[in-house]
Design a protein around this motif. Structure first.
Motif, mmCIF file in Angstrom:
data_model
loop_
_atom_site.group_PDB
_atom_site.id
_atom_site.type_symbol
_atom_site.label_atom_id
_atom_site.label_comp_id
_atom_site.label_asym_id
_atom_site.label_seq_id
_atom_site.Cartn_x
_atom_site.Cartn_y
_atom_site.Cartn_z
ATOM 1 N N THR A 122 0.648 -1.294 0.007
ATOM 2 C CA THR A 122 -0.144 -0.136 -0.113
ATOM 3 C C THR A 122 0.683 1.185 0.021
ATOM 4 O O THR A 122 0.512 2.471 -0.115
ATOM 5 C CB THR A 122 -1.144 0.139 1.279
ATOM 6 O OG1 THR A 122 0.093 0.147 2.203
ATOM 7 C CG2 THR A 122 -2.043 -1.143 1.147
ATOM 8 N N TYR A 150 -1.843 3.934 0.274
ATOM 9 C CA TYR A 150 -3.013 3.791 -0.723
ATOM 10 C C TYR A 150 -3.958 3.209 0.557
ATOM 11 O O TYR A 150 -3.491 2.321 1.405
ATOM 12 C CB TYR A 150 -2.890 2.862 -1.669
ATOM 13 C CG TYR A 150 -2.094 3.576 -2.800
ATOM 14 C CD1 TYR A 150 -2.781 4.111 -3.948
ATOM 15 C CD2 TYR A 150 -0.679 3.361 -2.925
ATOM 16 C CE1 TYR A 150 -2.055 4.700 -4.746
ATOM 17 C CE2 TYR A 150 -0.063 4.090 -4.010
ATOM 18 C CZ TYR A 150 -0.947 4.490 -4.983
ATOM 19 O OH TYR A 150 -0.003 5.060 -5.956
ATOM 20 N N ASN A 152 -5.855 0.609 -0.084
ATOM 21 C CA ASN A 152 -5.587 -0.590 -0.273
ATOM 22 C C ASN A 152 -4.545 -1.104 -1.450
ATOM 23 O O ASN A 152 -4.206 0.016 -2.067
ATOM 24 C CB ASN A 152 -6.857 -1.716 -0.492
ATOM 25 C CG ASN A 152 -7.542 -1.353 -1.956
ATOM 26 O OD1 ASN A 152 -6.947 -1.374 -2.862
ATOM 27 N ND2 ASN A 152 -8.651 -0.821 -1.806
ATOM 28 N N GLY A 156 -6.374 0.157 -9.466
ATOM 29 C CA GLY A 156 -7.388 0.886 -9.513
ATOM 30 C C GLY A 156 -7.113 2.452 -9.716
ATOM 31 O O GLY A 156 -6.095 2.909 -9.819
ATOM 32 N N THR A 157 -7.975 3.549 -9.940
ATOM 33 C CA THR A 157 -7.852 4.845 -9.867
ATOM 34 C C THR A 157 -8.830 5.527 -9.048
ATOM 35 O O THR A 157 -9.521 4.947 -8.406
ATOM 36 C CB THR A 157 -8.235 5.237 -11.672
ATOM 37 O OG1 THR A 157 -9.779 4.997 -11.747
ATOM 38 C CG2 THR A 157 -7.534 4.528 -12.419
ATOM 39 N N LYS A 159 -7.923 6.304 -6.199
ATOM 40 C CA LYS A 159 -7.639 5.681 -4.899
ATOM 41 C C LYS A 159 -7.331 6.772 -3.990
ATOM 42 O O LYS A 159 -6.694 7.438 -4.156
ATOM 43 C CB LYS A 159 -6.762 4.620 -5.164
ATOM 44 C CG LYS A 159 -7.153 3.387 -6.085
ATOM 45 C CD LYS A 159 -5.986 2.484 -6.212
ATOM 46 C CE LYS A 159 -5.764 1.495 -4.884
ATOM 47 N NZ LYS A 159 -7.075 0.567 -4.489
ATOM 48 N N THR A 160 -7.954 6.385 -2.744
ATOM 49 C CA THR A 160 -7.638 7.222 -1.444
ATOM 50 C C THR A 160 -6.129 7.049 -1.197
ATOM 51 O O THR A 160 -5.567 5.913 -0.947
ATOM 52 C CB THR A 160 -8.648 6.967 -0.664
ATOM 53 O OG1 THR A 160 -9.927 7.174 -0.754
ATOM 54 C CG2 THR A 160 -8.085 7.868 0.893
ATOM 55 N N ASN A 190 -8.156 11.637 -3.118
ATOM 56 C CA ASN A 190 -8.631 10.500 -3.904
ATOM 57 C C ASN A 190 -7.632 10.931 -5.355
ATOM 58 O O ASN A 190 -8.259 11.035 -6.199
ATOM 59 C CB ASN A 190 -9.926 10.446 -4.453
ATOM 60 C CG ASN A 190 -10.840 10.072 -3.428
ATOM 61 O OD1 ASN A 190 -10.426 9.136 -2.319
ATOM 62 N ND2 ASN A 190 -12.185 10.316 -3.469
ATOM 63 N N THR A 193 -3.426 6.077 -8.179
ATOM 64 C CA THR A 193 -3.566 5.095 -9.083
ATOM 65 C C THR A 193 -2.501 4.048 -9.374
ATOM 66 O O THR A 193 -1.271 4.313 -8.774
ATOM 67 C CB THR A 193 -3.407 6.002 -10.554
ATOM 68 O OG1 THR A 193 -4.485 6.708 -10.996
ATOM 69 C CG2 THR A 193 -3.496 4.818 -11.674
#
Length: 279
Positions: A122, A150, A152, A156-157, A159-160, A190, A193
């Motif tokens: 992460t 991250y 998690n 993904g895009t 992403k927090t 957010n 990526t």
């Protein structure tokens, strides 16, 4: 050495004033110590002269917004410093400085984008430009740093990303600035990526005596599988017949990455093998 302190009114240097301190260390100390006191320099850049090579001037005041430094060149500023506090930069000669009771607080934020290829962690690497800092005073430049993560580890895009343990460093031209506080010491946005990693499943060399099947007992190897992930895969000869053969990874392999295998783009690679005639 020169020491002057005002506990109620302003500390004012008239237009013709030049103070020369010949001592070592704090050769000149001026303290505008009242809650509403100001430091006002009407004498210009040469008003304070710590002439000894091992001496310096210190000016203690309340708030730079209320003062007139009058062109005095300083090596450092320190906030959250009431008179009597040891200057944090009190380590070298000629380290002229201004010290203020004001304790400015920086509110941090995150901006821009943070991207990486899936690596099973992460960890988010934050650059200086990913931080925003609200609350700087007196023309200071504030730079923030902190540890990024991250939400998690999966691809993904938007992403927090969260930065924790945020700290501030500051400057004003050539001068170092101390005493900024950061509150809160974390920030999220957010801006993350994570893209898929390339994973290759490699068939391995194998040989056997003809048994009427294409079955191979070789164990498929993986290239670029990230820590914590596993896979299940098998391989087969391209024909059951004796001779030089090619081994390929069978379809139906499974990538166990906690995300249905979607953290990878998967390629397969063949290997050379052979089947010898049965007696």
């Amino acid at each position: 050495s020169i020491f002057a302190r005002s506990t109620t009114g302003n500390m004012t240097l008239n237009a013709s004033a030049v103070l020369t301190g010949t001592g070592v260390g704090n050769a000149i100390e001026l303290v505008a110590g009242g809650a509403a006191s100001r430091f006002i320099n009407n004498a210009g850049a040469g008003a304070l002269n710590a002439s000894n090579t091992a001496g310096r001037f210190l000016v203690w005041s309340q708030n730079p917004a209320n003062d007139t430094r009058g062109g005095l060149v300083y090596a450092f500023k320190q906030y959250n410093a009431t008179y009597g506090v040891t200057p944090v930069a009190d380590t070298s000669a000629n380290n002229d400085g201004f010290l203020y009771v004001l304790a400015p607080t920086i509110t941090p934020g995150l901006t821009g984008s943070v991207a990486k290829v899936y690596d099973g962690t992460t960890t988010a690497v934050l650059a200086t430009g990913n931080f925003t800092a609200t609350g700087a005073v007196d023309g200071d430049t504030v730079t923030l740093s902190g540890t990024g993560t991250y939400a998690n580890r999966n691809v993904g895009t938007a992403k927090t990303v969260t930065a924790t343990g945020i700290t501030a460093s500051a400057s004003n031209g050539a001068a170092t600035v101390y005493g900024y506080q950061v509150n809160p010491a974390s920030a999220s946005a957010n801006i993350g990526t994570i893209t898929q990693a390339a994973l290759t499943l490699n068939a391995v060399t194998d040989s056997k005596v003809y048994d009427g099947t294409t079955t191979s007992t070789g164990s498929v190897a993986a290239s670029n599988l990230q820590t914590g992930d596993t896979y299940t895969a098998s391989q087969s000869f391209d024909s059951r017949n004796a001779g030089a053969r090619t081994l390929a990874v069978n379809g139906g392999y499974v990538i166990n990455d906690g995300n249905g295998g979607n953290n990878y783009t998967v390629n397969t690679a063949t290997a050379a093998g052979s089947i010898t005639a049965a007696p």
